[in-house]
Structures are given as structure tokens and as C-alpha cells.
Design a protein around this motif. Sequence first.
Motif, PDB file in Angstrom:
ATOM      1  N   PRO A   1      12.379   1.791  -4.361  1.00  0.00           N
ATOM      2  CA  PRO A   1      11.914   0.941  -3.254  1.00  0.00           C
ATOM      3  C   PRO A   1      12.776   1.143  -2.015  1.00  0.00           C
ATOM      4  CG  PRO A   1      13.072  -0.361  -4.916  1.00  0.00           C
ATOM      5  CD  PRO A   1      12.928   1.016  -5.483  1.00  0.00           C
ATOM      6  N   LYS A   2      12.143   1.298  -0.886  1.00  0.00           N
ATOM      7  CA  LYS A   2      12.878   1.532   0.354  1.00  0.00           C
ATOM      8  C   LYS A   2      13.476   0.228   0.878  1.00  0.00           C
ATOM      9  CE  LYS A   2      10.141   5.528   1.805  1.00  0.00           C
ATOM     10  NZ  LYS A   2       9.301   6.120   2.889  1.00  0.00           N
ATOM     11  N   PRO A   3      14.690   0.278   1.424  1.00  0.00           N
ATOM     12  CA  PRO A   3      15.318  -0.936   1.961  1.00  0.00           C
ATOM     13  C   PRO A   3      14.458  -1.628   3.012  1.00  0.00           C
ATOM     14  CG  PRO A   3      16.932   0.827   1.782  1.00  0.00           C
ATOM     15  CD  PRO A   3      15.604   1.442   1.482  1.00  0.00           C
ATOM     16  N   GLU A   4      13.754  -0.834   3.835  1.00  0.00           N
ATOM     17  CA  GLU A   4      12.927  -1.457   4.872  1.00  0.00           C
ATOM     18  C   GLU A   4      11.736  -2.193   4.276  1.00  0.00           C
ATOM     19  OE1 GLU A   4      11.976   3.084   5.176  1.00  0.00           O
ATOM     20  OE2 GLU A   4      13.680   1.788   4.681  1.00  0.00           O
ATOM     21  N   TRP A   5      11.246  -1.732   3.126  1.00  0.00           N
ATOM     22  CA  TRP A   5      10.180  -2.477   2.450  1.00  0.00           C
ATOM     23  C   TRP A   5      10.690  -3.838   1.992  1.00  0.00           C
ATOM     24  CZ3 TRP A   5       8.443   1.946  -1.397  1.00  0.00           C
ATOM     25  CH2 TRP A   5       7.763   2.935  -0.678  1.00  0.00           C
ATOM     26  N   GLN A   6      11.844  -3.823   1.328  1.00  0.00           N
ATOM     27  CA  GLN A   6      12.407  -5.075   0.825  1.00  0.00           C
ATOM     28  C   GLN A   6      12.748  -6.024   1.972  1.00  0.00           C
ATOM     29  OE1 GLN A   6      11.885  -5.696  -2.069  1.00  0.00           O
ATOM     30  NE2 GLN A   6      12.881  -4.427  -3.623  1.00  0.00           N
ATOM     31  N   ALA A   7      13.259  -5.474   3.060  1.00  0.00           N
ATOM     32  CA  ALA A   7      13.585  -6.320   4.212  1.00  0.00           C
ATOM     33  C   ALA A   7      12.329  -6.943   4.794  1.00  0.00           C
ATOM     34  CB  ALA A   7      14.318  -5.499   5.273  1.00  0.00           C
ATOM     35  N   GLY A   8      11.253  -6.159   4.870  1.00  0.00           N
ATOM     36  CA  GLY A   8      10.002  -6.681   5.398  1.00  0.00           C
ATOM     37  C   GLY A   8       9.428  -7.776   4.519  1.00  0.00           C
ATOM     38  N   LEU A   9       9.511  -7.603   3.204  1.00  0.00           N
ATOM     39  CA  LEU A   9       9.008  -8.629   2.295  1.00  0.00           C
ATOM     40  C   LEU A   9       9.870  -9.885   2.337  1.00  0.00           C
ATOM     41  CD1 LEU A   9       8.030  -6.426  -0.790  1.00  0.00           C
ATOM     42  CD2 LEU A   9       6.492  -7.457   0.896  1.00  0.00           C
ATOM     43  N   SER A  10      11.174  -9.711   2.460  1.00  0.00           N
ATOM     44  CA  SER A  10      12.076 -10.871   2.516  1.00  0.00           C
ATOM     45  C   SER A  10      11.781 -11.751   3.723  1.00  0.00           C
ATOM     46  CB  SER A  10      13.533 -10.416   2.527  1.00  0.00           C
ATOM     47  OG  SER A  10      13.874  -9.810   1.298  1.00  0.00           O
ATOM     48  N   ARG A  11      11.360 -11.133   4.814  1.00  0.00           N
ATOM     49  CA  ARG A  11      11.034 -11.926   6.018  1.00  0.00           C
ATOM     50  C   ARG A  11       9.869 -12.875   5.761  1.00  0.00           C
ATOM     51  NH1 ARG A  11      12.542  -7.139   8.823  1.00  0.00           N
ATOM     52  NH2 ARG A  11      10.414  -6.325   8.806  1.00  0.00           N
TER      53      ARG A  11
ATOM     54  N   ARG B   1       0.835  -1.203   0.000  1.00  0.00           N
ATOM     55  CA  ARG B   1       0.000   0.000   0.000  1.00  0.00           C
ATOM     56  C   ARG B   1       0.874   1.258   0.000  1.00  0.00           C
ATOM     57  NH1 ARG B   1      -4.324   0.465  -1.911  1.00  0.00           N
ATOM     58  NH2 ARG B   1      -3.059   1.894  -3.107  1.00  0.00           N
ATOM     59  N   ASN B   2       1.884   1.265   0.875  1.00  0.00           N
ATOM     60  CA  ASN B   2       2.791   2.415   0.950  1.00  0.00           C
ATOM     61  C   ASN B   2       3.544   2.610  -0.357  1.00  0.00           C
ATOM     62  OD1 ASN B   2       2.122   3.054   3.585  1.00  0.00           O
ATOM     63  ND2 ASN B   2       3.719   1.778   4.481  1.00  0.00           N
ATOM     64  N   ALA B   3       4.007   1.497  -0.936  1.00  0.00           N
ATOM     65  CA  ALA B   3       4.784   1.587  -2.166  1.00  0.00           C
ATOM     66  C   ALA B   3       3.940   2.123  -3.317  1.00  0.00           C
ATOM     67  CB  ALA B   3       5.358   0.223  -2.518  1.00  0.00           C
ATOM     68  N   ILE B   4       2.717   1.612  -3.469  1.00  0.00           N
ATOM     69  CA  ILE B   4       1.843   2.074  -4.557  1.00  0.00           C
ATOM     70  C   ILE B   4       1.487   3.540  -4.377  1.00  0.00           C
ATOM     71  CG2 ILE B   4      -0.463   1.816  -5.565  1.00  0.00           C
ATOM     72  CD1 ILE B   4      -0.238  -1.197  -4.934  1.00  0.00           C
ATOM     73  N   ASP B   5       1.147   3.935  -3.154  1.00  0.00           N
ATOM     74  CA  ASP B   5       0.785   5.332  -2.911  1.00  0.00           C
ATOM     75  C   ASP B   5       1.943   6.261  -3.250  1.00  0.00           C
ATOM     76  OD1 ASP B   5      -1.687   4.520  -2.086  1.00  0.00           O
ATOM     77  OD2 ASP B   5      -1.286   4.736   0.065  1.00  0.00           O
ATOM     78  N   GLN B   6       3.154   5.846  -2.905  1.00  0.00           N
ATOM     79  CA  GLN B   6       4.306   6.720  -3.149  1.00  0.00           C
ATOM     80  C   GLN B   6       4.721   6.741  -4.617  1.00  0.00           C
ATOM     81  OE1 GLN B   6       7.510   6.693  -0.313  1.00  0.00           O
ATOM     82  NE2 GLN B   6       6.154   6.176   1.384  1.00  0.00           N
TER      83      GLN B   6
END
Length: 332
Positions: free
Chosen positions: A305-315, A290-295
Amino acid sequence: MQLVCPAGNLPALQAAIDAGADAVYAGFRDQTNARAFPGLNFSDDELRAGIRYAHDRNAKVYLALNTYPESARLQDWYAAVDKAAELGADAIIVAEMAVLDYAARTHPNLPRHLSVQGSATTAPALRYAFERFGISRAVLPRVLSLQQVERLCEKSPVALEVFAFGSLCIMVEGRCQLSSYVTGASPNRHGVCSPAKFVRWDEHPDGSRSVRLNGVLIDEFTPGEAAGYPTVCKGRFEVGNEVFHALEEPTSLNTLELLPRLKQIGVAALKIEGRQRGVAYVSSVTRIWRNAIDQVIASQAHWQPKPEWQAGLSRHAEGHQTTLGPYHRAWH
């Protein structure tokens, strides 16, 4: 772009919508949907409550009626179409032509989406489903390159939805012959490649683990090693003198870095895979997307893409690994 998220049960539906999903996809508690196994999906009352919850928050609910019925039981799928219309679903997601035909004839005002299991990968296939069954959207299989998706966006008579995050499949979507050979159960109507009753995990004194599917050893894991889903295609096998992932490594599709391009070429909706996953997965992954699409909508030219987004998805990725899958083909 619409964000379409998985809802395996009512708490997951509510979590997805609270985290920003524009729509969720769900299934009845029977074999009309491709995730039919114990503890998942909706009773009529749960679905009625879920649709009310979604509509009160300006979100939509799509019903997955996406399996291939046995001819003797086709009436069960027709009844599911009737029920979806009665409960107020915003669309049905269908693969089988007889079910699409029934829905078009009996409930013409109920939007019809062609399921990924319909395997429409060409413009003529999309045109046929549009002209014959009046589909308004098609979900593209996870085998196409980005260039192929772009060409389909240019030629398709209907809106196109692509998978953005979640599990990959090397087979024709939802119809795995490998697992049905090992278990004797159809993944299409039994809900999953590896039904729980066939899976056995063994813990060993040294901390290692092994997993068998219907008695067949498909993988062994060292202490602390991340394990993938226990499916045949993602197992490790002895080939010659080597033991390795001969078919597919445990990894999840993640198209986050492609988001501006997907928007630019005209993709209408992004689908998150995982109706079999828990509320924590649904909530976390939905919020990130949601955050990524809005931005990307707000500042496409400078979006990264923010590093924290990628880290969260990798988990939440299988084996803690992600890939662009067929979207990226260096040779294409």
C-alpha cells in the motif's frame, strides 16, 4: 474483486462510477433502506437516471432494501422489490426473510444479495439463505476475523462481500439498542444511529465543544480535537475515576493492507461504507481503492500500500484514525 461504493444521492452515484466503482448501492427515499433520513436517497426518476448512467458505463446498481419491516407494513417492502425490478436494478440487498421469499417467488431473475443486517456469520446460515431464497451473494458482518472470512470463502455456496473501509459498529449490524434507548427511534428504520433532530452541538468560549444526544451529554472536545460521529457507543463516559471511550473509540475500518490476502482467499467484492457521506468522500475513497485493486491484480507478489493512499484514507476516517478492527485479532 468488485469494488462496491456508496451512493446516497445522484451526484454521489455519478462520482463513484466516474472514480472507478464497479457497482454502487443506493436506496429509495423511504424506510425500506437503512439510511432513511432527510436529504438522502433517490426518487424514482433519480434512480432511473442513475441506473441509466451506471449501465452506460458498464457499472451496476444494487438497491438496499435492507431494513426489518413492521408486519403491518410488509406490503411496502414488497412494493419496493417490484419497483427495483421495474427500474432495472442489478440486484437487491435484503435482510428480512419474508422480503427475500417474496423476491424469490415474484422476481426470480432479479439477483438477491443477503444484507450485512442478515448477520450471516456461519456456513450453515449462508447455505440456508442460498437454498431457501436463492441468494447469489452475502455481505459479511464486520465482526469476523480474517481467518473466519477465509473459512467461509472455502465453504460458502455463494460469493462473499466484505467491508473494506468505513464506519465500524459494535452492535448487531444496524440494530443498535444503545441509541434506540437514548432517542426512542429505531436506527434500523430511521436511517442512522443518531437522527439529526436529536443531536445538539454546543460551542464554548474557550473553543471547546460538547455534543448531546436527546439531551444526554455523550462527549466533550478540546479546541482543535477531531470529533467522531455523535453516537452513544463512541462517546466518553465516567467509569470509576476515569473518563474515556468505554465502548468504542471513533475510528474507521481500513483493510487496505489486507488487499492481497482478501484477493487470495476468494473474497468477491469489497464494500466501501458511507451513503451518508458527501461527494468528496465518495470520489476520493473510490479512486484510492480503484488504484489499489488494479495494482494488486497487476503485481500481487510485490504489492505494497502506498503511503499517499493511506494518508488519503486517513483524512476521511472517523477521528482521523483507522483500524483493522476484528479482521486482526492477535489472540485468534
